[in-house]
Design a protein around this motif. Structure first.
Motif, PDB file in Angstrom:
ATOM      1  N   GLN A 102      11.860 -25.166   9.523  1.00 30.22           N
ATOM      2  CA  GLN A 102      13.262 -24.814   9.277  1.00 30.22           C
ATOM      3  C   GLN A 102      13.722 -23.715  10.228  1.00 30.22           C
ATOM      4  O   GLN A 102      14.797 -23.799  10.813  1.00 30.22           O
ATOM      5  CB  GLN A 102      13.460 -24.360   7.823  1.00 30.22           C
ATOM      6  N   LEU A 103      12.930 -22.664  10.383  1.00 27.54           N
ATOM      7  CA  LEU A 103      13.306 -21.568  11.272  1.00 27.54           C
ATOM      8  C   LEU A 103      13.362 -22.017  12.730  1.00 27.54           C
ATOM      9  O   LEU A 103      14.234 -21.596  13.474  1.00 27.54           O
ATOM     10  CB  LEU A 103      12.329 -20.398  11.135  1.00 27.54           C
ATOM     11  N   HIS A 104      12.428 -22.875  13.121  1.00 24.40           N
ATOM     12  CA  HIS A 104      12.387 -23.353  14.508  1.00 24.40           C
ATOM     13  C   HIS A 104      13.658 -24.122  14.871  1.00 24.40           C
ATOM     14  O   HIS A 104      14.100 -24.091  16.023  1.00 24.40           O
ATOM     15  CB  HIS A 104      11.147 -24.222  14.724  1.00 24.40           C
ATOM     16  N   ARG A 105      14.266 -24.778  13.893  1.00 23.52           N
ATOM     17  CA  ARG A 105      15.506 -25.525  14.139  1.00 23.52           C
ATOM     18  C   ARG A 105      16.634 -24.615  14.609  1.00 23.52           C
ATOM     19  O   ARG A 105      17.546 -25.051  15.288  1.00 23.52           O
ATOM     20  CB  ARG A 105      15.971 -26.236  12.855  1.00 23.52           C
ATOM     21  N   TYR A 106      16.595 -23.348  14.227  1.00 24.37           N
ATOM     22  CA  TYR A 106      17.687 -22.432  14.539  1.00 24.37           C
ATOM     23  C   TYR A 106      17.551 -21.730  15.879  1.00 24.37           C
ATOM     24  O   TYR A 106      18.483 -21.102  16.334  1.00 24.37           O
ATOM     25  CB  TYR A 106      17.842 -21.395  13.423  1.00 24.37           C
ATOM     26  N   GLY A 107      16.384 -21.785  16.502  1.00 24.56           N
ATOM     27  CA  GLY A 107      16.249 -21.172  17.821  1.00 24.56           C
ATOM     28  C   GLY A 107      14.988 -20.365  17.976  1.00 24.56           C
ATOM     29  O   GLY A 107      14.218 -20.169  17.041  1.00 24.56           O
ATOM     30  N   ASN A 108      14.820 -19.856  19.183  1.00 26.10           N
ATOM     31  CA  ASN A 108      13.585 -19.162  19.535  1.00 26.10           C
ATOM     32  C   ASN A 108      13.471 -17.746  18.978  1.00 26.10           C
ATOM     33  O   ASN A 108      12.382 -17.219  18.898  1.00 26.10           O
ATOM     34  CB  ASN A 108      13.440 -19.106  21.061  1.00 26.10           C
ATOM     35  N   GLY A 109      14.566 -17.118  18.636  1.00 20.82           N
ATOM     36  CA  GLY A 109      14.516 -15.741  18.144  1.00 20.82           C
ATOM     37  C   GLY A 109      13.924 -15.615  16.755  1.00 20.82           C
ATOM     38  O   GLY A 109      13.496 -14.542  16.348  1.00 20.82           O
ATOM     39  N   TYR A 110      13.892 -16.710  16.014  1.00 18.87           N
ATOM     40  CA  TYR A 110      13.377 -16.687  14.646  1.00 18.87           C
ATOM     41  C   TYR A 110      11.879 -16.922  14.624  1.00 18.87           C
ATOM     42  O   TYR A 110      11.372 -17.816  15.279  1.00 18.87           O
ATOM     43  CB  TYR A 110      14.048 -17.767  13.800  1.00 18.87           C
ATOM     44  N   LYS A 111      11.181 -16.117  13.866  1.00 19.75           N
ATOM     45  CA  LYS A 111       9.736 -16.275  13.689  1.00 19.75           C
ATOM     46  C   LYS A 111       9.395 -16.037  12.226  1.00 19.75           C
ATOM     47  O   LYS A 111      10.087 -15.310  11.519  1.00 19.75           O
ATOM     48  CB  LYS A 111       8.960 -15.273  14.545  1.00 19.75           C
ATOM     49  N   LEU A 112       8.291 -16.629  11.826  1.00 16.95           N
ATOM     50  CA  LEU A 112       7.773 -16.427  10.483  1.00 16.95           C
ATOM     51  C   LEU A 112       6.490 -15.609  10.601  1.00 16.95           C
ATOM     52  O   LEU A 112       5.585 -15.962  11.353  1.00 16.95           O
ATOM     53  CB  LEU A 112       7.489 -17.785   9.838  1.00 16.95           C
ATOM     54  N   HIS A 113       6.453 -14.509   9.903  1.00 15.01           N
ATOM     55  CA  HIS A 113       5.283 -13.635   9.919  1.00 15.01           C
ATOM     56  C   HIS A 113       4.655 -13.687   8.528  1.00 15.01           C
ATOM     57  O   HIS A 113       5.360 -13.586   7.527  1.00 15.01           O
ATOM     58  CB  HIS A 113       5.716 -12.205  10.270  1.00 15.01           C
ATOM     59  N   GLN A 114       3.343 -13.853   8.489  1.00 20.13           N
ATOM     60  CA  GLN A 114       2.639 -13.917   7.218  1.00 20.13           C
ATOM     61  C   GLN A 114       1.767 -12.685   7.063  1.00 20.13           C
ATOM     62  O   GLN A 114       1.038 -12.313   7.984  1.00 20.13           O
ATOM     63  CB  GLN A 114       1.785 -15.175   7.166  1.00 20.13           C
ATOM     64  N   GLU A 115       1.892 -12.030   5.908  1.00 19.27           N
ATOM     65  CA  GLU A 115       1.112 -10.819   5.663  1.00 19.27           C
ATOM     66  C   GLU A 115       0.856 -10.682   4.170  1.00 19.27           C
ATOM     67  O   GLU A 115       1.799 -10.750   3.364  1.00 19.27           O
ATOM     68  CB  GLU A 115       1.891  -9.606   6.169  1.00 19.27           C
ATOM     69  N   LYS A 116      -0.404 -10.511   3.793  1.00 23.70           N
ATOM     70  CA  LYS A 116      -0.796 -10.278   2.400  1.00 23.70           C
ATOM     71  C   LYS A 116      -0.190 -11.298   1.446  1.00 23.70           C
ATOM     72  O   LYS A 116       0.429 -10.942   0.439  1.00 23.70           O
ATOM     73  CB  LYS A 116      -0.432  -8.862   1.977  1.00 23.70           C
ATOM     74  N   ASN A 117      -0.319 -12.575   1.759  1.00 24.06           N
ATOM     75  CA  ASN A 117       0.186 -13.678   0.932  1.00 24.06           C
ATOM     76  C   ASN A 117       1.705 -13.702   0.803  1.00 24.06           C
ATOM     77  O   ASN A 117       2.239 -14.280  -0.142  1.00 24.06           O
ATOM     78  CB  ASN A 117      -0.444 -13.669  -0.473  1.00 24.06           C
ATOM     79  N   CYS A 118       2.413 -13.067   1.713  1.00 17.61           N
ATOM     80  CA  CYS A 118       3.873 -13.074   1.714  1.00 17.61           C
ATOM     81  C   CYS A 118       4.361 -13.538   3.085  1.00 17.61           C
ATOM     82  O   CYS A 118       3.662 -13.412   4.080  1.00 17.61           O
ATOM     83  CB  CYS A 118       4.417 -11.679   1.430  1.00 17.61           C
ATOM     84  N   LEU A 119       5.567 -14.074   3.101  1.00 14.78           N
ATOM     85  CA  LEU A 119       6.179 -14.507   4.359  1.00 14.78           C
ATOM     86  C   LEU A 119       7.369 -13.615   4.672  1.00 14.78           C
ATOM     87  O   LEU A 119       8.084 -13.175   3.776  1.00 14.78           O
ATOM     88  CB  LEU A 119       6.665 -15.953   4.243  1.00 14.78           C
ATOM     89  N   PHE A 120       7.576 -13.403   5.970  1.00 13.52           N
ATOM     90  CA  PHE A 120       8.713 -12.628   6.419  1.00 13.52           C
ATOM     91  C   PHE A 120       9.448 -13.429   7.478  1.00 13.52           C
ATOM     92  O   PHE A 120       8.860 -13.810   8.489  1.00 13.52           O
ATOM     93  CB  PHE A 120       8.258 -11.280   7.000  1.00 13.52           C
ATOM     94  N   ALA A 121      10.716 -13.712   7.219  1.00 11.42           N
ATOM     95  CA  ALA A 121      11.563 -14.365   8.218  1.00 11.42           C
ATOM     96  C   ALA A 121      12.092 -13.260   9.120  1.00 11.42           C
ATOM     97  O   ALA A 121      12.759 -12.329   8.653  1.00 11.42           O
ATOM     98  CB  ALA A 121      12.701 -15.113   7.542  1.00 11.42           C
ATOM     99  N   CYS A 122      11.756 -13.362  10.414  1.00 10.14           N
ATOM    100  CA  CYS A 122      12.079 -12.298  11.363  1.00 10.14           C
ATOM    101  C   CYS A 122      13.036 -12.800  12.436  1.00 10.14           C
ATOM    102  O   CYS A 122      13.007 -13.971  12.813  1.00 10.14           O
ATOM    103  CB  CYS A 122      10.809 -11.800  12.043  1.00 10.14           C
TER     104      CYS A 122
END
Length: 137
Positions: A102-122
């Motif tokens: 889903q994030l990749h559809r919106y462009g290169n500036g979006y990344k998903l970061h995973q930390e301690k069983n949580c996700l962060f949309a960056c």
């Protein structure tokens, strides 16, 4: 239960701090909107005026009980949820894969970061939203 929260801390008592935190978060949010959604899109105009504009106004212009918008980062919510008897549950591989698509559809500036069983949309490395999964122990 899944929780999504803005990764900003506008629950400060000092107006200067709230303005600074709001500028940091909403500046990045508007920048990412600018890169993905046309200024003339009706949905964007409605989002900016009715949701984001009202949130910013409440954060900056209201005090005490009048201030309803008090975002806090996930790191603040984790101990509260654990104290209430919830435990973190890892987000499934399928869920992570779907979120990345889903994030990749919106462009290169979006990344998903995973930390301690949580996700962060960056956006360009700045966390904008967190997603975490919880269950009652």
């Amino acid at each position: 239960m899944m929780i999504t929260e803005q990764e900003s801390n506008t629950n400060c008592s000092s107006l200067t701090e709230r303005v600074d935190k709001a500028l940091d978060f909403y500046g990045a949010l508007f920048t990412c909107l600018e890169s993905t959604v046309s200024k003339t899109e009706v949905e964007r105009i409605i989002l900016e005026r009715t949701l984001l504009g009202e949130e910013i106004k409440n954060i900056v212009a209201c005090e005490g009980v009048e201030r309803k918008v008090r975002h806090e980062k996930l790191e603040t919510w984790i101990p509260r949820l654990e104290l209430a008897g919830f435990g973190r549950v890892p987000i499934s591989y399928e869920g992570i894969t779907q979120a990345k698509k889903q994030l990749h559809r919106y462009g290169n500036g979006y990344k998903l970061h995973q930390e301690k069983n949580c996700l962060f949309a960056c956006w360009n490395g700045k966390p904008l939203f967190s997603v975490s999964s919880w269950k009652l122990r």
